[in-house]
Design an enzyme around this catalytic site. Structure first.
Site: not given
Length: 453
Positions: A202, A293
């Site tokens: 992280y 997309r």
């Protein structure tokens, strides 16, 4: 050339696609749920058909009903927009089986990039930088603990089928990791039907920077620069801009080339976006995911490049070569987008559906509004809460911000709560204006109502 398109979506993106089709002299077919019978996309399309009840699962996600309308109306192609079926490989496969062009990538590319652990492995093979983490899905909690000890805490647990900010959890120690893996697996199974999770280191201080790519069926891939989506709330983007205040010309070229390699690795076709974690302190960047997309925030790229992304999607799907080479892509000026939602920012962004009274969008030089809203329109509680995307353009970031502040102050929407007050606070905040911030901006600066004084 495609002659007739069914738009398998609703709201502003359906309107945006219909407008592009009209300019290309392409007939349009709208679909709508019972809740959307009075929607603008229904009014603007050449034909419109109700495909089911209010629930998305019975309407906008209903393969059978959508394909029935597509067959009945004899469309050449289906444009899925964003959300709903836009990244559903099975739907793209069904379109192909029915002889209807899916305006987007191949089912194989959607699968490779939509399954996040596979995408990560694919990117590593293509030489695209990835965050240190597990090799694919972790098989057990014990394996997760072993990997976390190797790469160091904190780590992030990600559902391989996740998206939209769901299926992600940070663990700062072993106890949080054990609990987090179990919860994320259950959440992923419930939301995505796939309980697989993987781990990554992280990185806490980073900016969210994405690269827009366009590819045709002849192996040509170009990038259209970056969008900075660092201002987020609970992993949901609120403001997007291009160029990024944190990126220089050399880094843009480097990230752009990495994005092109990513698209080539999966034989990508159409418009897509490679999202990166950008460590703005040392200049390193890492692949996060690919959205196969059109993105909500595509207008800012259009404003600085002058390239109509929706038209390019349609032309590429028709078998045309890209209208531009990489050398012909130029970047001029600065564009910023605000997502204006039907939410109350002073009540923890509580949704505010309802009937809109007066609706007066802003205008003037360098202001664009993409919306499907009109006076008397009812924002339904069943779908996303977006009212409009407000985009401003200027020669510099300072000018784009000044235009945005002016446009926000002009925007009148009565009858419901909106996020306009939040955006005004943001654009008056000195840290945002200065441009040096990370994805924790709203944790560090909550932008409360008392800040208006």
């Amino acid at each position: 050339m495609i002659k007739k398109v069914l738009i398998a979506n609703r709201g502003e993106i359906a309107v945006r696609i219909i407008r592009a089709c009209k300019e290309l002299n392409i007939k349009t077919v709208a679909i709508f749920s019972e809740a959307d019978s009075d929607a603008l996309h229904v009014r603007l399309a050449d034909e419109a058909y109700c495909i089911g009840p209010t629930a998305s699962s019975e309407s906008y996600l209903n393969f059978t009903n959508i394909m029935s309308v597509a067959t009945l109306t004899q469309v050449d192609a289906i444009h899925p927009g964003y959300g709903f079926l836009s990244e559903n490989a099975a739907f793209a496969e069904i379109c192909a089986e029915c002889g209807i062009t899916f305006i987007g990538p191949t089912p194989d590319a959607i699968t490779q990039m939509g399954t996040k652990d596979i995408a990560r492995t694919t990117m590593q093979k293509a030489g695209v930088p990835t965050v240190p983490g597990s090799d694919g899905i972790i098989e057990s909690v014990e394996e997760g603990i072993s990997i976390a000890e190797e790469i160091g805490y904190p780590v992030i647990i990600k559902a391989t089928a996740g998206g939209g900010g769901k299926g992600i959890r940070v663990a700062r120690d072993q106890a949080e990791l054990q609990k987090g893996i179990s919860i994320t697996q259950k959440e992923a199974k419930l939301n995505f039907g796939n309980s697989g999770v993987y781990l990554e280191k992280y990185i806490e201080d980073f900016r969210h920077v994405e690269i827009q790519v366009l590819a045709d069926k002849y192996g040509n891939v170009i990038h259209l620069g970056e969008r900075d989506c660092t201002i987020q709330r609970r992993l949901q983007k609120l403001v997007e801009e291009t160029p990024s205040p944190a990126i220089n010309e050399e880094k843009r070229r480097e990230m752009g080339e990495a994005a092109v390699q990513a698209a080539l690795a999966v034989n990508y076709v159409g418009a897509g976006t490679i999202e990166f974690i950008y460590d703005h302190r040392n200049g390193n960047f890492y692949f996060m995911e690919m959205n196969t997309r059109i993105q909500v925030e595509h207008p800012v790229t259009e404003m600085v490049t002058g390239i109509d992304l929706i038209k390019e999607q349609i032309l590429v799907a028709s078998g045309e070569k890209l209208s531009y080479t990489q050398e012909e892509v130029t970047f001029k000026g600065w564009a910023i987008e605000c997502r204006i939602n039907a939410e109350n920012p002073d009540r923890n962004f509580m949704p505010s559906p309802g009937k809109i009274g007066m609706y007066l969008p802003p205008g003037g030089f360098g202001v664009r509004v993409d919306s499907a809203v009109f006076p008397g329109y009812v924002i339904p509680p069943y779908y996303d809460s977006m009212i409009a995307k407000l985009i401003t353009y200027g020669d510099t970031r300072e000018e784009a911000i000044a235009k945005m502040k002016r446009a926000l102050s002009e925007f009148v929407i009565e009858g419901i709560d909106t996020t306009i007050p939040f955006h005004l606070r943001l654009f008056n905040h000195e840290v945002f204006v200065h441009g040096d911030f990370n994805t924790k901006f709203l944790e560090d600066y909550p932008l409360k109502q008392e800040d208006d004084a």
